[in-house]
Design an enzyme around this catalytic site. Structure first.
Site, PDB file in Angstrom:
ATOM      1  N   HIS A 154      48.067  51.900  48.905  1.00  0.00           N
ATOM      2  CA  HIS A 154      48.670  50.548  48.695  1.00  0.00           C
ATOM      3  C   HIS A 154      49.405  50.382  47.144  1.00  0.00           C
ATOM      4  O   HIS A 154      49.767  49.564  46.712  1.00  0.00           O
ATOM      5  CB  HIS A 154      47.697  49.535  48.335  1.00  0.00           C
ATOM      6  N   ALA A 188      28.646  52.134  43.580  1.00  0.00           N
ATOM      7  CA  ALA A 188      29.442  53.196  43.417  1.00  0.00           C
ATOM      8  C   ALA A 188      28.839  54.379  42.698  1.00  0.00           C
ATOM      9  O   ALA A 188      28.614  55.423  42.873  1.00  0.00           O
ATOM     10  CB  ALA A 188      31.002  53.102  43.167  1.00  0.00           C
TER      11      ALA A 188
END
Length: 229
Positions: A106, A216
Site C-alpha cells: 500500500h 502480535a
C-alpha cells in the site's frame, strides 16, 4: 542446506503495539477523518492540502514510534529462514527492526512521488511534504501511498513470492481488504500456515492453519516456540 522460505503477511495489528493507530478506528473513522476525505484520488483532487497535512501528521507519528517485539522477532527469523515480509502497512518499522526484504503493498509513508509520473519516487527528508514542493517534472509531490480506487502495482510480485513459500505467517491483519486478501489463494498446498491475531478464531482461513489467538508481540513469542520445537 537451503533455508526454508517464510513469507510474512503483516497488517496494522503489528504496528498498533508500537502506538500507531490502526487504519480504521471507531465508527469507521481514521484518526477522525472518513477514508473518503484523505485516502482517495478524489480527496486529493478536491482538497490536496488536507490530504497532505493528514499524512504529514501520520509521518511524524511514525518517526516517533519504535519497532516492537513483533517487528524484532520477524527480523530475527532471518537467522534460520529466508524471510520475505509483504506488508499492508505504510510505516517503516519492519525495516527499522532489521528485516532485509520488505514489500509495501500500500505504499510507503516515508516517501513522496510525482503526481504526473508514478515512477518518480523520492525519500522524504524530515516528516513533511509541503504544498508547492515539486518533482523534477514540475508537478506537486504527493504521499507515496496507494489510495482506495488506485491499482496495487506490487501485487504481481507479491503473488510470485507467496507461490514459493514453505511457511506463510499472517499477522495483525484479517486479510479482509482486497486485493491483498486474495494472496492466500496463491499459497502452495504443501505450505504451513500460521495466523496470529486476537480474532484469529473468527477468520475464514484454509484448513490446517495454526491459529494463535493473541496480539502480535505475544503471538510471535508463541510462534517462535512452535518453530523451535
Amino acid at each position: 542446506m537451503k533455508k526454508e522460505k517464510i513469507v510474512v503477511l503483516s497488517g496494522a495489528g503489528v504496528s498498533a503495539e508500537s502506538g500507531l493507530k490502526t487504519f480504521r478506528g471507531n465508527n469507521g473513522l481514521w484518526e477522525g477523518y472518513r477514508v473518503e476525505e484523505v485516502a482517495t484520488p478524489e480527496a486529493w483532487q478536491a482538497n490536496p492540502s488536507i490530504v497532505q497535512e493528514f499524512y504529514n501528521h501520520r509521518r511524524k507519528a511514525c518517526k516517533e514510534a519504535e519497532p516492537n517485539g513483533a517487528h524484532l522477532a520477524i527480523a530475527n527469523l532471518e537467522k534460520n529462514y529466508e524471510v520475505i515480509v509483504i506488508t499492508q502497512n505504510v510505516d517503516d518499522l519492519h525495516e527499522r527492526a532489521g528485516s532485509s526484504f520488505v514489500l509495501h503493498l500500500h505504499g510507503e509513508l516515508m516517501k513522496s512521488r510525482s503526481t504526473v509520473d508514478a515512477k518518480l519516487v523520492y525519500p522524504i527528508k524530515g516528516d513533511r511534504i509541503e504544498m508547492g514542493e515539486l518533482c523534477e517534472k514540475g508537478s506537486q509531490l504527493r504521499p507515496h501511498i496507494v489510495w482506495f480506487g488506485e491499482s496495487v502495482p506490487l501485487m504481481e510480485q507479491a503473488i510470485h513470492l507467496i507461490r514459493d513459500a514453505d511457511i506463510i505467517l499472517v499477522i495483525g491483519t484479517s486479510l479482509m481488504v482486497y486485493p491483498a486478501a486474495g494472496l492466500m489463494h496463491y499459497a502452495p498446498n504443501e505450505s504451513r500456515l500460521y495466523l496470529i491475531d486476537p480474532n484469529a478464531m473468527e477468520y475464514d482461513v484454509p484448513n490446517g492453519t495454526v491459529r494463535i489467538n493473541e496480539k502480535a508481540v505475544k503471538g510471535m513469542k508463541i510462534l517462535l516456540e512452535m518453530l523451535t520445537k
